[in-house]
Design a protein around this motif. Structure first.
Motif, PDB file in Angstrom:
ATOM      1  N   VAL A   1      49.325   6.018  11.139  1.00 18.68           N
ATOM      2  CA  VAL A   1      49.063   4.911  12.044  1.00 18.68           C
ATOM      3  C   VAL A   1      47.740   5.156  12.775  1.00 18.68           C
ATOM      4  N   GLY A   2      46.929   4.130  12.863  1.00 22.39           N
ATOM      5  CA  GLY A   2      45.602   4.225  13.459  1.00 22.39           C
ATOM      6  C   GLY A   2      44.498   4.271  12.429  1.00 22.39           C
ATOM      7  N   GLY A   3      44.858   4.417  11.159  1.00 18.51           N
ATOM      8  CA  GLY A   3      43.852   4.526  10.118  1.00 18.51           C
ATOM      9  C   GLY A   3      43.428   3.213   9.508  1.00 18.51           C
ATOM     10  N   ALA A   4      44.120   2.114   9.787  1.00 12.90           N
ATOM     11  CA  ALA A   4      43.780   0.827   9.180  1.00 12.90           C
ATOM     12  C   ALA A   4      42.384   0.394   9.606  1.00 12.90           C
ATOM     13  N   GLY A   5      41.512   0.157   8.646  1.00  8.07           N
ATOM     14  CA  GLY A   5      40.177  -0.320   8.947  1.00  8.07           C
ATOM     15  C   GLY A   5      39.265   0.694   9.588  1.00  8.07           C
ATOM     16  N   SER A   6      39.664   1.966   9.598  1.00  5.57           N
ATOM     17  CA  SER A   6      38.844   3.007  10.213  1.00  5.57           C
ATOM     18  C   SER A   6      37.974   3.665   9.160  1.00  5.57           C
ATOM     19  N   LEU A   7      36.667   3.696   9.409  1.00  7.06           N
ATOM     20  CA  LEU A   7      35.749   4.317   8.464  1.00  7.06           C
ATOM     21  C   LEU A   7      35.613   5.809   8.715  1.00  7.06           C
ATOM     22  N   GLY A   8      35.764   6.231   9.978  1.00  6.96           N
ATOM     23  CA  GLY A   8      35.454   7.626  10.253  1.00  6.96           C
ATOM     24  C   GLY A   8      36.207   8.275  11.372  1.00  6.96           C
ATOM     25  N   GLY A   9      37.496   7.929  11.594  1.00  7.60           N
ATOM     26  CA  GLY A   9      38.254   8.698  12.563  1.00  7.60           C
ATOM     27  C   GLY A   9      38.959   7.881  13.615  1.00  7.60           C
ATOM     28  N   LEU A  10      39.500   8.605  14.591  1.00 11.80           N
ATOM     29  CA  LEU A  10      40.324   8.012  15.641  1.00 11.80           C
ATOM     30  C   LEU A  10      40.108   8.774  16.937  1.00 11.80           C
ATOM     31  N   VAL A  11      39.924   8.043  18.032  1.00 14.94           N
ATOM     32  CA  VAL A  11      39.878   8.622  19.374  1.00 14.94           C
ATOM     33  C   VAL A  11      40.983   7.948  20.174  1.00 14.94           C
ATOM     34  N   ASN A  12      41.990   8.733  20.577  1.00 14.51           N
ATOM     35  CA  ASN A  12      43.149   8.194  21.282  1.00 14.51           C
ATOM     36  C   ASN A  12      43.255   8.835  22.653  1.00 14.51           C
ATOM     37  N   PHE A  13      43.176   8.001  23.690  1.00 13.93           N
ATOM     38  CA  PHE A  13      43.366   8.452  25.063  1.00 13.93           C
ATOM     39  C   PHE A  13      44.854   8.362  25.382  1.00 13.93           C
TER      40      PHE A  13
ATOM     41  N   ARG B   1      39.090   8.637   1.006  1.00 15.56           N
ATOM     42  CA  ARG B   1      38.300   7.413   0.944  1.00 15.56           C
ATOM     43  C   ARG B   1      38.726   6.511   2.093  1.00 15.56           C
ATOM     44  N   THR B   2      37.741   5.836   2.691  1.00 19.78           N
ATOM     45  CA  THR B   2      38.004   4.966   3.838  1.00 19.78           C
ATOM     46  C   THR B   2      37.316   3.622   3.634  1.00 19.78           C
ATOM     47  N   TYR B   3      37.677   2.668   4.499  1.00 20.96           N
ATOM     48  CA  TYR B   3      37.283   1.275   4.284  1.00 20.96           C
ATOM     49  C   TYR B   3      37.235   0.578   5.633  1.00 20.96           C
ATOM     50  N   ARG B   4      36.120  -0.113   5.897  1.00 28.72           N
ATOM     51  CA  ARG B   4      36.024  -0.878   7.135  1.00 28.72           C
ATOM     52  C   ARG B   4      35.521  -2.289   6.842  1.00 28.72           C
ATOM     53  N   PRO B   5      36.346  -3.299   7.096  1.00 31.86           N
ATOM     54  CA  PRO B   5      35.868  -4.674   6.933  1.00 31.86           C
ATOM     55  C   PRO B   5      34.936  -5.056   8.072  1.00 31.86           C
ATOM     56  N   PRO B   6      34.155  -6.106   7.904  1.00 28.03           N
ATOM     57  CA  PRO B   6      33.258  -6.530   8.987  1.00 28.03           C
ATOM     58  C   PRO B   6      34.037  -6.908  10.244  1.00 28.03           C
ATOM     59  N   ALA B   7      33.404  -6.689  11.384  1.00 24.08           N
ATOM     60  CA  ALA B   7      33.958  -7.149  12.652  1.00 24.08           C
ATOM     61  C   ALA B   7      33.602  -8.620  12.855  1.00 24.08           C
ATOM     62  N   ILE B   8      34.260  -9.245  13.817  1.00 23.61           N
ATOM     63  CA  ILE B   8      33.995 -10.652  14.121  1.00 23.61           C
ATOM     64  C   ILE B   8      32.523 -10.857  14.439  1.00 23.61           C
TER      65      ILE B   8
ATOM     66  N   GLU C   1      33.449   7.862   1.537  1.00 20.98           N
ATOM     67  CA  GLU C   1      34.050   8.941   0.770  1.00 20.98           C
ATOM     68  C   GLU C   1      33.694  10.246   1.474  1.00 20.98           C
ATOM     69  N   THR C   2      34.699  11.044   1.827  1.00 18.86           N
ATOM     70  CA  THR C   2      34.474  12.229   2.653  1.00 18.86           C
ATOM     71  C   THR C   2      35.115  13.461   2.036  1.00 18.86           C
ATOM     72  N   TRP C   3      34.344  14.538   2.000  1.00 13.96           N
ATOM     73  CA  TRP C   3      34.839  15.865   1.641  1.00 13.96           C
ATOM     74  C   TRP C   3      34.769  16.754   2.878  1.00 13.96           C
ATOM     75  N   GLU C   4      35.797  17.589   3.056  1.00 14.11           N
ATOM     76  CA  GLU C   4      35.812  18.558   4.165  1.00 14.11           C
ATOM     77  C   GLU C   4      36.261  19.922   3.654  1.00 14.11           C
TER      78      GLU C   4
END
Length: 832
Positions: free
Chosen positions: A193-205, A583-590, A618-621
């Motif tokens: 959860v939190g990965g939908a439409g995320s190209l490069g990560g998550l910052v959760n407060f 692999r990640t995917y981000r659609p355009p914003a409004i 596409e990310t390798w770590e």
């Protein structure tokens, strides 16, 4: 867990444990007063009732040895404090992925947090963009990615998707640190959860819970904090209180208030600033703001298996933006209001097949502005309402090779962007309000995602995982593209017109037929008009300004399958190398698809791009975790996480230019760049803590190579081909950032004295990518901090930020907004 001798256990009743605890805290509370010893190993297992040197594989003297049980689950990640860098909890160094945590202790020990951006400055791989520094919002940059939800930003899992166009960063997250328990930063693909439409990560407060306010064993509790300082750090205070109505139900609430003024910039250094504008008498104009924040949260243990939480966080701030314009101040008054509501239902029965969480959330952000132009204030309201939900479950089964955990679920959310202005529509002319609203368009975007991740744990030394996510989006909205052109008419030679008012001359307000054969302006009552046979005729003055409006509808949709895989090995209890692919995917914003309008009162600059495509990453770590206790003595601890990463992005979205056929001209819009945008680097966070002293640090090396061309397709007769993106769009981070933090604990560890040094290298983007004022020099900043627990319920904190009064511009900032100079602060916290 393993128990040594069965007889040792006897008929012993352990203590009940309820609430959110780390595994260590929960086990200690459960066994307190029982006389049973226990210890935790470095591989997330615990040994109960055994001597420290018991061998898990050996059974002697009638002892019964059971296979270790790995400590997992929500309580593990709920830990907000540990022995890592600046109090990072231990689970971070057991997680085979790129994740960092800013603990509450790290936030509170920061000498002068003017907004939440200051709390993230020491995190490896993370910067906060200060190009809109007069606003209290936060724009987070992770590994070179920011804005337009490239990095998911949330509060308690509720997404904060508000965007506002300006002269700098777009994304603005409004959060006050007074109620923040921790900040979790995931820097790669987010598998759940939190990965939908995320190209490069998550910052959760993450906000505080009842256990942070109500002391153990009590039915109520609270704390009051008040702080002040120099350099316009006027007041920062909060009050929290909570009550447990019974063992199963608790309520906490709080209010915080912050009031800061226009700060003084540093005085040392050779930084050359733009004359006047935002800096007057060494103070940054309109850096002031006043924040009022409230929190209300309930926690209900419905049954032993079912837990429910409901929270409401309200953020309200007043501030301004602007500067000195030709010797006179131009000020835009700003009001910000954010409401975040989250509800979480967690069901964890006595079954390995069910560990489910259902979450619903709602977020509404509004930014009301009074534009301070000559002739009066121009009201504008920018807003974004987002709502969504998710359901996820983890099932565990034993297979021949070990324990298999399946984590699966779905999440969905909707963004509803809206901008409102007063009516500035000029009849027969331009629609000037689109200078505000067009660049911050109204529209709707819906995102839905399903995911499945499988993790195999083999003999506590090998972890194999693989996952698959499917993301799908729709985006829709209607906007208007405007054009302004001047029509020049030659001398009159057309007699084919009607003389309605009998004055013998054609009416200049009538219509005319141009040399292109088009008829301009609709005829109306009392107007003369030219007939189609008329070739040309003259307007008084020889020219006329004509305004065109072209409605455009955007209706986009798409989706992608996104695989991921990971391998982690643990040859020793303290060492865990890992490698991952995603692999990640981000659609355009409004904003990106529907942009139109332009600069305020200039609504002829931008156009939407209905064909804008999504970004694909596409990310390798390759990384390593080290978690070791008793390195040199029984009470010390060493923690380290080091990661190398490489991310390739196709179709990166940036500002560019595009031909608009109806207007027969080129406009500014968002485009997909050709080629591959590459980001690679190294991130390290490490610490050594021996109780009476500690030292730690973080280091980031980041090399970004943005694609910088796209196809500008022009019709015949126009020059076209490759084109450079427009300036002030791509934010290139500095290559290096390092922090060293060290301190001592005296007087039975009640007095803490520490210092921190932060170095950031110069920012030197390639020509053509950014405007010149985003080329910033290197800087080094020194901070001092301390705390004194002079009473069991009272703590005094004190500090100095920017000790040497350095004059500098923060990375990803502009020389219009230098950082604050030397600031002394002090605060007092009393618990009851």
């Amino acid at each position: 867990m393993t128990q040594a001798a069965g007889a040792a256990a006897g008929d012993i009743r352990v203590n009940a444990v309820r609430g959110a605890f780390t595994p260590q805290q929960a086990l200690e509370q459960m066994l307190r007063g029982t006389g049973i010893s226990h210890r935790f190993t470095g591989n997330r297992a615990a040994i109960i009732g055994a001597s420290p040197n018991v061998d898990l594989d050996v059974v002697t003297n009638g002892a019964t040895s059971l296979a270790p049980i790995v400590a997992r689950g929500q309580s593990d990640r709920d830990a907000d404090q540990g022995s890592g860098f600046q109090g990072t909890p231990d689970w971070v160094y057991e997680e085979p992925s790129s994740v960092s945590v800013v603990s509450r202790e790290a936030i509170e020990s920061n000498p002068a947090i003017r907004n939440a951006a200051d709390a993230l400055d020491t995190v490896a791989g993370v910067l906060t963009n200060r190009s809109e520094a007069q606003k209290p919002g936060v724009s987070v940059n992770v590994r070179g990615l920011q804005d337009m939800n490239r990095v998911t930003t949330s509060i308690d899992g509720a997404r904060q998707n508000f965007q506002r166009a300006g002269h700098g960063s777009y994304q603005q997250v409004f959060v006050d640190t007074s109620f923040i328990r921790s900040v979790e930063v995931e820097k790669g693909a987010v598998p759940g959860v939190g990965g939908a439409g995320s190209l490069g990560g998550l910052v959760n407060f993450r906000t505080i819970v009842a256990g942070d306010v109500i002391p153990e064993g009590k039915s109520w509790g609270g704390e009051v904090k008040a702080g002040t300082g120099t350099n316009a750090f006027n007041f920062d205070g909060s009050a929290l209180a909570g009550v447990r109505l019974n063992d199963d139900f608790s309520i906490i609430g709080g209010v915080s208030h912050k009031r800061i003024g226009d700060y003084k910039i540093g005085s040392n250094g050779d930084l050359q600033l733009t004359e006047g504008n935002t800096i007057v008498d060494d103070r940054m104009l309109y850096s002031r703001n006043e924040v009022l924040n409230t929190l209300l949260k309930t926690e209900w243990q419905v049954t032993d298996d079912l837990n429910f939480q409901l929270s409401w966080l309200r953020y309200e701030a007043d501030g301004a933006q602007g500067g000195d314009l030709n010797g006179s101040p131009r000020r835009d008054d700003e009001h910000y209001l954010n409401n975040t509501v989250t509800s979480v239902l967690a069901y964890d029965p006595d079954s390995d097949l069910v560990d489910a969480t259902l979450r619903f959330w709602f977020n509404d952000t509004k930014n009301d502005e009074q534009r301070g132009y000559v002739g009066g204030k121009e009201p504008v309201s920018y807003g974004m309402t987002s709502f969504g939900g998710s359901i996820e479950n983890t099932s565990r089964v034993d297979v021949a090779l070990g324990e298999l955990a399946l984590h699966y679920g779905v999440e969905a959310f909707r963004d509803d962007g809206r901008t409102r202005t007063k009516n500035l529509d000029i009849p027969g002319g331009s629609d000037n309000h689109f200078g505000f609203a067009g660049a911050n368009p109204s529209g709707k975007r819906t995102m839905a995602s399903g995911f499945l991740n499988a993790e195999l744990q083999h003999d506590d030394w090998l972890t194999l995982s693989g996952g698959l996510r499917y993301d799908h989006y729709t985006l829709s909205g209607t906007t208007v593209v405007q054009n302004q052109r001047v029509v020049v008419s030659p001398p009159r030679n057309c007699q084919s017109w009607q003389d309605i008012d009998g004055d013998g001359t054609p009416d200049p307000n009538g219509i005319w037929v141009g040399e292109d054969g088009n008829i301009y302006h609709e005829p109306g009552p009392g107007r003369e008009f030219a007939t189609p046979s008329c070739e040309r005729w003259e307007f008084p003055g020889g020219q006329e300004t004509v305004y065109d409006r072209f409605p455009v509808t955007v209706d986009q949709s798409g989706g992608a399958w996104l695989p991921s895989a990971k391998i982690a090995v643990q040859p020793f209890d303290w060492l865990q190398p890992f490698v991952s692919y995603s692999r990640t995917y981000r659609p355009p914003a409004i904003t990106e698809s529907l942009i139109s309008g332009g600069h305020p009162f200039v609504p002829f600059e931008n156009m939407p791009n209905p064909g804008l495509g999504p970004e694909r990453g596409e990310t390798w770590e390759l990384g390593v975790n080290i978690l070791q206790d008793a390195v040199f003595d029984p009470d010390d601890a060493f923690r380290m996480k080091a990661v190398y990463f490489r991310r390739d992005i196709e179709d990166y979205i940036s500002m560019g230019r595009m031909w608009f056929e109806p207007a027969q001209r080129v406009y500014t819009t968002f485009v997909n760049l050709d080629g591959t945008t590459t980001m690679n680097g190294v991130e390290i966070e490490a610490s050594y803590d021996r109780g009476d002293a500690y030292i730690g640090g973080s280091y980031t090396y980041l090399d970004t190579d943005f694609a910088n061309s796209y196809k500008l397709a022009l019709p015949a007769g126009f020059e076209g081909g490759a084109a450079q993106p427009s300036p002030a769009v791509l934010f290139v981070p500095p290559k290096e950032k390092a922090t060293l933090d060290a301190g001592v604990r005296l007087l039975d560890r009640k007095l803490v004295l520490g210092g921190r040094v932060t170095y950031v290298s110069e920012t030197t983007p390639e020509f053509g990518q950014l405007v010149g004022n985003y080329i910033n020099g290197a800087y080094t900043i020194y901070d001092l901090y301390g705390s004194w627990d002079f009473h069991e319920n009272a703590k005094l904190r004190f500090g100095v930020s920017n000790l040497t009064d350095e004059k500098y511009v923060p990375a990803l900032g502009t020389d219009a907004y230098p950082a604050p100079g030397r600031t002394y602060t002090a605060s007092l916290t009393i618990k009851f």
